[in-house]
Every structure is written in structure tokens, then in C-alpha cells.
Design a protein around this motif. Structure first.
Motif, PDB file in Angstrom:
ATOM      1  N   TYR A   1       4.550   5.326  -5.422  1.00  0.00           N
ATOM      2  CA  TYR A   1       4.975   5.501  -6.795  1.00  0.00           C
ATOM      3  C   TYR A   1       3.997   5.063  -8.229  1.00  0.00           C
ATOM      4  O   TYR A   1       4.157   5.278  -9.280  1.00  0.00           O
ATOM      5  CB  TYR A   1       6.108   4.100  -7.023  1.00  0.00           C
ATOM      6  CG  TYR A   1       6.913   4.157  -5.925  1.00  0.00           C
ATOM      7  CD1 TYR A   1       7.808   5.315  -5.896  1.00  0.00           C
ATOM      8  CD2 TYR A   1       6.977   3.049  -5.127  1.00  0.00           C
ATOM      9  CE1 TYR A   1       8.560   5.183  -4.590  1.00  0.00           C
ATOM     10  CE2 TYR A   1       8.182   3.071  -4.040  1.00  0.00           C
ATOM     11  CZ  TYR A   1       8.989   4.151  -3.846  1.00  0.00           C
ATOM     12  OH  TYR A   1       9.722   4.294  -2.721  1.00  0.00           O
ATOM     13  N   GLU A   2       2.629   4.632  -7.610  1.00  0.00           N
ATOM     14  CA  GLU A   2       1.481   4.609  -8.697  1.00  0.00           C
ATOM     15  C   GLU A   2       0.616   5.812  -8.486  1.00  0.00           C
ATOM     16  O   GLU A   2       0.280   6.482  -9.445  1.00  0.00           O
ATOM     17  CB  GLU A   2       1.048   3.128  -8.398  1.00  0.00           C
ATOM     18  CG  GLU A   2       1.990   2.227  -8.580  1.00  0.00           C
ATOM     19  CD  GLU A   2       1.159   0.718  -8.438  1.00  0.00           C
ATOM     20  OE1 GLU A   2      -0.123   0.541  -8.208  1.00  0.00           O
ATOM     21  OE2 GLU A   2       2.103  -0.086  -7.957  1.00  0.00           O
ATOM     22  N   ASP A   3       0.050   5.867  -7.611  1.00  0.00           N
ATOM     23  CA  ASP A   3      -1.052   7.076  -7.202  1.00  0.00           C
ATOM     24  C   ASP A   3      -0.334   8.320  -7.075  1.00  0.00           C
ATOM     25  O   ASP A   3      -1.073   9.382  -7.413  1.00  0.00           O
ATOM     26  CB  ASP A   3      -1.881   6.899  -5.876  1.00  0.00           C
ATOM     27  CG  ASP A   3      -2.763   5.336  -6.121  1.00  0.00           C
ATOM     28  OD1 ASP A   3      -2.900   4.836  -7.410  1.00  0.00           O
ATOM     29  OD2 ASP A   3      -3.307   4.855  -5.013  1.00  0.00           O
ATOM     30  N   ARG A   4       0.737   8.231  -6.694  1.00  0.00           N
ATOM     31  CA  ARG A   4       1.652   9.519  -6.348  1.00  0.00           C
ATOM     32  C   ARG A   4       0.789  10.334  -5.203  1.00  0.00           C
ATOM     33  O   ARG A   4       0.786  11.538  -5.254  1.00  0.00           O
ATOM     34  CB  ARG A   4       1.777  10.289  -7.507  1.00  0.00           C
ATOM     35  CG  ARG A   4       2.726   9.746  -8.594  1.00  0.00           C
ATOM     36  CD  ARG A   4       3.916   9.447  -8.098  1.00  0.00           C
ATOM     37  NE  ARG A   4       4.831  10.502  -8.063  1.00  0.00           N
ATOM     38  CZ  ARG A   4       6.226  10.630  -7.566  1.00  0.00           C
ATOM     39  NH1 ARG A   4       6.874   9.540  -7.310  1.00  0.00           N
ATOM     40  NH2 ARG A   4       6.644  11.772  -7.560  1.00  0.00           N
ATOM     41  N   SER A   5       0.208   9.771  -4.310  1.00  0.00           N
ATOM     42  CA  SER A   5      -0.764  10.504  -3.222  1.00  0.00           C
ATOM     43  C   SER A   5       0.305  10.913  -2.203  1.00  0.00           C
ATOM     44  O   SER A   5      -0.096  11.782  -1.178  1.00  0.00           O
ATOM     45  CB  SER A   5      -1.736   9.628  -2.944  1.00  0.00           C
ATOM     46  OG  SER A   5      -1.304   8.371  -2.338  1.00  0.00           O
ATOM     47  N   LEU A   6       1.200  10.219  -1.979  1.00  0.00           N
ATOM     48  CA  LEU A   6       2.312  10.654  -1.327  1.00  0.00           C
ATOM     49  C   LEU A   6       3.822  10.925  -2.037  1.00  0.00           C
ATOM     50  O   LEU A   6       3.998  10.346  -2.817  1.00  0.00           O
ATOM     51  CB  LEU A   6       2.693   9.471  -0.234  1.00  0.00           C
ATOM     52  CG  LEU A   6       1.708   8.986   0.742  1.00  0.00           C
ATOM     53  CD1 LEU A   6       2.006   7.851   1.412  1.00  0.00           C
ATOM     54  CD2 LEU A   6       1.173  10.172   1.575  1.00  0.00           C
ATOM     55  N   VAL A   7       4.462  11.896  -1.677  1.00  0.00           N
ATOM     56  CA  VAL A   7       5.677  12.439  -2.477  1.00  0.00           C
ATOM     57  C   VAL A   7       7.002  12.249  -1.394  1.00  0.00           C
ATOM     58  O   VAL A   7       6.875  13.307  -0.283  1.00  0.00           O
ATOM     59  CB  VAL A   7       5.268  13.817  -2.915  1.00  0.00           C
ATOM     60  CG1 VAL A   7       6.647  14.247  -3.643  1.00  0.00           C
ATOM     61  CG2 VAL A   7       4.308  13.708  -4.118  1.00  0.00           C
TER      62      VAL A   7
ATOM     63  N   ASP B   1       0.872  -1.403   0.130  1.00  0.00           N
ATOM     64  CA  ASP B   1      -0.048   0.110  -0.111  1.00  0.00           C
ATOM     65  C   ASP B   1       0.945   1.239  -0.162  1.00  0.00           C
ATOM     66  O   ASP B   1       0.349   2.304  -0.433  1.00  0.00           O
ATOM     67  CB  ASP B   1      -1.028   0.060   1.438  1.00  0.00           C
ATOM     68  CG  ASP B   1      -2.128  -0.781   1.215  1.00  0.00           C
ATOM     69  OD1 ASP B   1      -2.239  -1.517   0.122  1.00  0.00           O
ATOM     70  OD2 ASP B   1      -2.614  -1.270   2.015  1.00  0.00           O
ATOM     71  N   THR B   2       1.679   1.234   0.773  1.00  0.00           N
ATOM     72  CA  THR B   2       2.783   2.321   0.618  1.00  0.00           C
ATOM     73  C   THR B   2       3.610   2.571  -0.476  1.00  0.00           C
ATOM     74  O   THR B   2       3.618   3.704  -1.175  1.00  0.00           O
ATOM     75  CB  THR B   2       3.936   2.171   2.008  1.00  0.00           C
ATOM     76  OG1 THR B   2       3.216   2.007   3.280  1.00  0.00           O
ATOM     77  CG2 THR B   2       4.709   3.579   1.996  1.00  0.00           C
TER      78      THR B   2
END
Length: 395
Positions: free
Chosen positions: A73-79, A67-68
Motif C-alpha cells: 500500500y505504500e511502496d506498491r512493490s507488490l500488487v 512490511d507486507t
């Protein structure tokens, strides 16, 4: 302490910490995004810290890695990007513009000036040359999508150029243009760290173009970042705020005024909470809780003044010489010891609290150690910054 201010004692601060940092049993999160949103920023200098910090706070940690990685790396919801104090953090994507304007631009200006100064002192090419290399590097990264420094150097060979830094000094070293330039571009918000070359614990990573974001006004961005952090970590002293942000004290005071922060009394002196947040926090923390948090965890590193959750006599065992915290064992809002992973994967821990913590705490800590081992599996964990107790236990 200010007369008439409501006193917030250490026990009440620990309740806030348990609930708002997603560590109390009833406060755990469902996703990495929820964890990052609650904490504002996850330390990212050691790649494993991000995953371990998330896993410690999830209701079901079994999918922590998958999930992380999806969020990063996919959703880019975290940077993952440079932020406060020139440190690499992982932020919710919607905060990247706020961090860039409130903190990144000032850091970036110093980083670029320092690079040009060091290159000039070494007799390296001038700023015009560096600008050409930079433009070619960014163009190559856009074409590739993600790339390592070595891959980019095949497109722009001048990235391989070397220069001697601090010639004649005790800390003299040879630097490559790629290493220093990519760091500057990171602080300027032009590139971010992408997927690592190896597993989730690898420190060898690719670079990626930074996602587009609006340009915000510095004072407004500072006010938003400070309000988010106080909501998570308040009450905090002015010294805490200055340390965590890396800002000048004038910037901290301006932001406090802008958000209408409320003063409270702490054991250390005057503290601050977000507007309307001075009342006791309840819910999610009725039962005592245990946690095994990683080196550089954002909770352990959130405040400069730590006596209310970390006894001074424990620091020598749990911190390295540069002030980086190692893996810590928590019981109901206090650091009571440390942990490590042995070569066979066993999670071992030790309570350092001189008064002991009782059977209930030891059972809960043991359960957390087993929970951690369950989702980490055979992955080997070695903190980037090793501390005396971690080394002893791991050996």
C-alpha cells in the motif's frame, strides 16, 4: 518416461521445493518482496493468506504485517490483481505487465462478454450505457485515489443498478452493476485492489487505479511467466503447467519451446525444467524443516499432480469440496497434517501421516506453531474456505 532423460524423484523434488519456496531453514527470506519474487505469485483470494504465506518464509516474521502492508500500500512493490485462472494473486510489481499480457487479456475478454450477455438476458441497459458508467467510475476513482464500491456509487449512482442473473435457474441471483463491473475492470488491468477497510485479514477492500505498465506481446509474456514459474516450481508436467496458468495446451507448448525448457523424467511421466536447471539443487536444505502454511498457500496449490508431496489419503481432511486446500503442516517437503487457530489464539495441529513423523519432526512443528502464534498475536484467523480438519481443530 522418455528414454535417456534424467530421472528426478520425489525426494529431489522436495529438496527443490524447500529451497526455492523459501521454506528450508537456510533459505528463508528477508522481506515480503523476496518471498513474492521467489514464488512468482501469492494467492490473494483470502487476504490473510498473503500475510501468512510471507510470515512462514521470513527469517524474522515479527514485522510480517507492517512490511507486507508497506509493500502493498505504500511502496506498491507488490500488487494484488486478477491473474491465472481468474484468481486474485499478489505479484511483484515488475510482473504486472507480464501477467496482464500473458493471461489477463484473454480472461478479461471472456469476463466482459459474459457481463454483457448476462445483462442483456436480464433486460438491463446495453453496452453503450455500461461504457458511460465505466468511464464515470474510472474518473471518480482517479479523483479519489482509492475508494470502495459504495463510495464510487455516490459519484456514479448507476453502479447501484441491479439485475437478475440466471433467472429461473437453481443458481439465480441478484447482482449489482458495481460488483460485476469492477471485477471486469480488474481483469482488464484498469483497477487493482487497495488497502482493506479493516485489518490485514479483512476481505472488505478499496479499489485503486492500476499502476501504469507497458503493453507486451502475448507470446513473449507467456514465455517469461512460464520461465519464472519453472525456475520456482520445476520440474512440472504439462498438466501442471496448463492447470497453473489456465492457458490452452498450445500456449503452454509454445512457451516451453520459446524458453528452451529441458525435459526430465518424473514418476508421473515427462516433466520440464527451465533451460540449464536439470541438475540437483543443493544448499539451504541440509537440515529437515517444518512449516505451517495457510489455506491456499502457493506451494500447496502450485501443482495439479501432488502425490509426490501430498498423500492421496490426506486430501479429504485437508481440502474443501471445491478443491481449495486448507492450512497444512509440512515436514521436510511433505504435507503431513493440518493446523488451525482456536478462539483463544492457540495454534493447534495434528499429524495425519499414518506412519508418524518422529520426535524431531513433532518438536520442529511445535516450534513453528509457537513462532506463528508469536507474530499473529491476538488476530483471529478463519480461512475463507474451511476444510474438515480445520473446522474440527478450531472447534
Amino acid at each position: 518416461m522418455g528414454a535417456g532423460l534424467r530421472f528426478v524423484g520425489p525426494e529431489e523434488r522436495r529438496v527443490r521445493l524447500g529451497v526455492r519456496h523459501r521454506l528450508a531453514g537456510g533459505a528463508r527470506a528477508q522481506s515480503p518482496e523476496e518471498v513474492a519474487e521467489s514464488l512468482v505469485a501469492l494467492h490473494g483470494t483470502d487476504p490473510a493468506t498473503v500475510f501468512l504465506a510471507v510470515g512462514a518464509r521470513l527469517v524474522e516474521p515479527g514485522k510480517t504485517v507492517a512490511d507486507t502492508e508497506r509493500a502493498l500500500y505504500e511502496d506498491r512493490s507488490l500488487v494484488r490483481m486478477h491473474g491465472m485462472r481468474r484468481t486474485v494473486f499478489v505479484f511483484p510489481a515488475e510482473l504486472t505487465a507480464v501477467v496482464h499480457a500473458s493471461t489477463g487479456l484473454a480472461v478479461a475478454a471472456k469476463e466482459r462478454a459474459g457481463l454483457l450477455k448476462n445483462m442483456a438476458a436480464a433486460g438491463a441497459p446495453d453496452a453503450a450505457w455500461l461504457a458511460e458508467v465505466e468511464a464515470a467510475t474510472l474518473a471518480a476513482l482517479e479523483r479519489r485515489g482509492q475508494a470502495t464500491a459504495a463510495e464510487l456509487a455516490t459519484d456514479e449512482p448507476r453502479l447501484r443498478e441491479q439485475y437478475v442473473y440466471a433467472a429461473g435457474k437453481s443458481y439465480e441471483g441478484v447482482h449489482t452493476v458495481s460488483t460485476q463491473l469492477l471485477r471486469v475492470l480488474g481483469t482488464e488491468g484498469k483497477v487493482v485492489r487497495g488497502r482493506p477497510l479493516g485489518s490485514w485479514t479483512s476481505s472488505q477492500f478499496r479499489w485503486a487505479p492500476a499502476p501504469p505498465h507497458p503493453e507486451l506481446e502475448e507470446a513473449a509474456a507467456q514465455a517469461e511467466l512460464l520461465e519464472r514459474w519453472l525456475t520456482c516450481c520445476g520440474p512440472a508436467t504439462e498438466a501442471d503447467l496448463k492447470w497453473w496458468t489456465g492457458w490452452k495446451v498450445t500456449d503452454v507448448r509454445r512457451a516451453l519451446a520459446a524458453i528452451g525448457a529441458q525435459e526430465v523424467a518424473l514418476a508421473e511421466g515427462t516433466g520440464f525444467v527451465a533451460a540449464g536447471d536439470a541438475e540437483p539443487v543443493t544448499g539451504g536444505a541440509a537440515e529437515p524443516w517444518a512449516a505451517l502454511l495457510p489455506a491456499l498457500d502457493p506451494t500447496a496449490m502450485a501443482w495439479q499432480q501432488r502425490d509426490w508431496y501430498l498423500a492421496p489419503e490426506l486430501r479429504a481432511a485437508l481440502f474443501d469440496r471445491s478443491g481449495n486446500v486448507g492450512p497444512t503442516v509440512w515436514w521436510d517437503g511433505r504435507v503431513v497434517g493440518g493446523w488451525a487457530q482456536r478462539p483463544d489464539g492457540e495454534i493447534v495441529w495434528r499429524v495425519l501421516d499414518g506412519d508418524g513423523v518422529g520426535r524431531e519432526a513433532e518438536a520442529a512443528i511445535a516450534a513453528e506453531a509457537e513462532r506463528l502464534r508469536g507474530w499473529v498475536g491476538g488476530t483471529r484467523l478463519t480461512p475463507r474456505f474451511r476444510t474438515p480438519l480445520e473446522r474440527e481443530l478450531a472447534g
